[in-house]
Write an enzyme that holds these catalytic residues in place. Structure first.
Site, mmCIF file in Angstrom:
data_model
loop_
_atom_site.group_PDB
_atom_site.id
_atom_site.type_symbol
_atom_site.label_atom_id
_atom_site.label_comp_id
_atom_site.label_asym_id
_atom_site.label_seq_id
_atom_site.Cartn_x
_atom_site.Cartn_y
_atom_site.Cartn_z
ATOM 1 N N ASP A 218 0.840 -1.200 0.000
ATOM 2 C CA ASP A 218 0.000 0.000 0.000
ATOM 3 C C ASP A 218 0.873 1.248 0.000
ATOM 4 O OD1 ASP A 218 -2.502 1.419 0.103
ATOM 5 O OD2 ASP A 218 -2.068 1.880 2.194
ATOM 6 N N HIS B 289 -1.487 3.937 -1.424
ATOM 7 C CA HIS B 289 -1.446 4.472 -0.061
ATOM 8 C C HIS B 289 -2.846 4.883 0.409
ATOM 9 C CE1 HIS B 289 1.475 6.502 2.990
ATOM 10 N NE2 HIS B 289 0.407 5.998 3.593
#
Length: 323
Positions: free
Chosen positions: A264, A288
């Protein structure tokens, strides 16, 4: 008498944050959130509080621009690698962060990535798009790894690491390992075993990275790290991209040294569109989004606001960064 001024570095912060401030401060928001605009505005604003939510390092230059009247800094993040902690300490400025506010949303994404990487989601999607969806009777097609009955290792057993561990218990994992600075009582309650880094790396089927980024942890997941992982092992990183040596990860994935990875966070962010990682079938990458839910962001913004209000009064912060 004029109100204390709070400078908000990023105008996209949740609107609920302004409700948390109420009418006790004057809020000035930056409409661009790049470093140049921040440095230009700060000397004009002369803030007493900084609400920091930007991909910009909070360093001596920023603090000098803010001025000597600055009393408190609140960071809307659980990580603080973008903050010059030593500089803030030297100026006696307390800083708050939000260490556990988004633990549920981030831990959910961590498990999502683990399942997607272990079950070959990227490769499966590519097969659909390219018209190569094989008949379901091909018993060997897209076989993946099971998280049930697996050994899971968690690097960094803070709020997020603990949330990951707690949720994974429902998947019927066989063994839970963790490593960090010290043993944690909350880990023992979950039946987790405290081990050294090498033991965790060698024995784990799934490795979750949820440690802070600092000089000790930077690129800790390197060529040596991957050489010790099982070739059926899966790496998941929901902390900071800098903890993983991406060149070493690329080679490990290409060579089959490890089975797959779920990220991520990357280094850099945004990830370059021509990154070789995007061309691999055995990796799942999200941009993210770990803390990107309405509930999490609102809670983060509100907590930062409350911390800043306390700091302006010279009172103890709710979630201070230990500097």
């Amino acid at each position: 008498m004029s109100l204390p001024r709070v400078f908000v570095s990023n105008h996209t912060v949740p609107e609920t944050m302004y409700d948390a401030f109420g009418t006790s401060v004057e809020v000035i928001r930056n409409t661009e959130y790049d470093r140049a605009s921040i440095l230009k505005l700060l000397p004009r604003v002369k803030p007493h509080g900084l609400f920091w939510c930007a991909g910009v390092t909070l360093d001596k230059e920023i603090l000098d621009a803010a001025g000597p009247q600055l009393k408190v800094v609140g960071c809307m993040s659980s990580g603080y690698n973008h903050v010059d902690v030593a500089e803030l300490k030297s100026r006696g400025i307390p800083v708050a962060y939000v260490p556990s506010t988004a633990k549920d949303s981030v831990s959910n994404v961590a498990i999502l990535l683990a399942l997607a990487a272990s079950r070959r989601f990227t490769e499966g999607r590519w097969n659909i798009e390219q018209g190569r969806w094989k008949n379901h009777f091909d018993a060997q097609w897209l076989l993946g790894q099971e998280i049930s009955d697996s050994t899971v290792g968690i690097v960094g057993f803070g709020g997020i690491g603990h949330a990951i561990a707690k949720k994974l218990k429902a998947f019927g994992i066989a063994k839970l390992l963790y490593t960090g600075h010290k043993e944690k009582p909350e880990a023992k309650e979950l039946g987790a075993q405290f081990v050294d880094q090498e033991t965790l790396t060698k024995e784990s089927d799934f490795i979750f990275i949820s440690a802070p980024l600092n000089e000790k942890t930077r690129k800790m997941c390197n060529a040596d790290f991957f050489s010790k992982m099982k070739n059926t092992g899966i790496l998941v990183n929901v902390s900071r991209g800098g903890l993983v040596d991406h060149d070493a990860l690329l080679k490990a994935l290409k060579d089959g040294e490890i089975y797959s990875a779920g990220l991520d966070v990357t280094d850099p962010e945004p990830l370059n569109v021509d990154s070789e990682l995007l061309k691999l079938p055995n990796i799942v990458i999200t941009p993210h989004i770990g803390a990107s839910t309405f509930r999490a962001r609102n809670a983060m913004g509100n907590l930062v606001a409350k911390n800043i209000l306390l700091g302006l009064k010279g009172e103890k912060l709710l979630t201070p960064l230990d500097i």
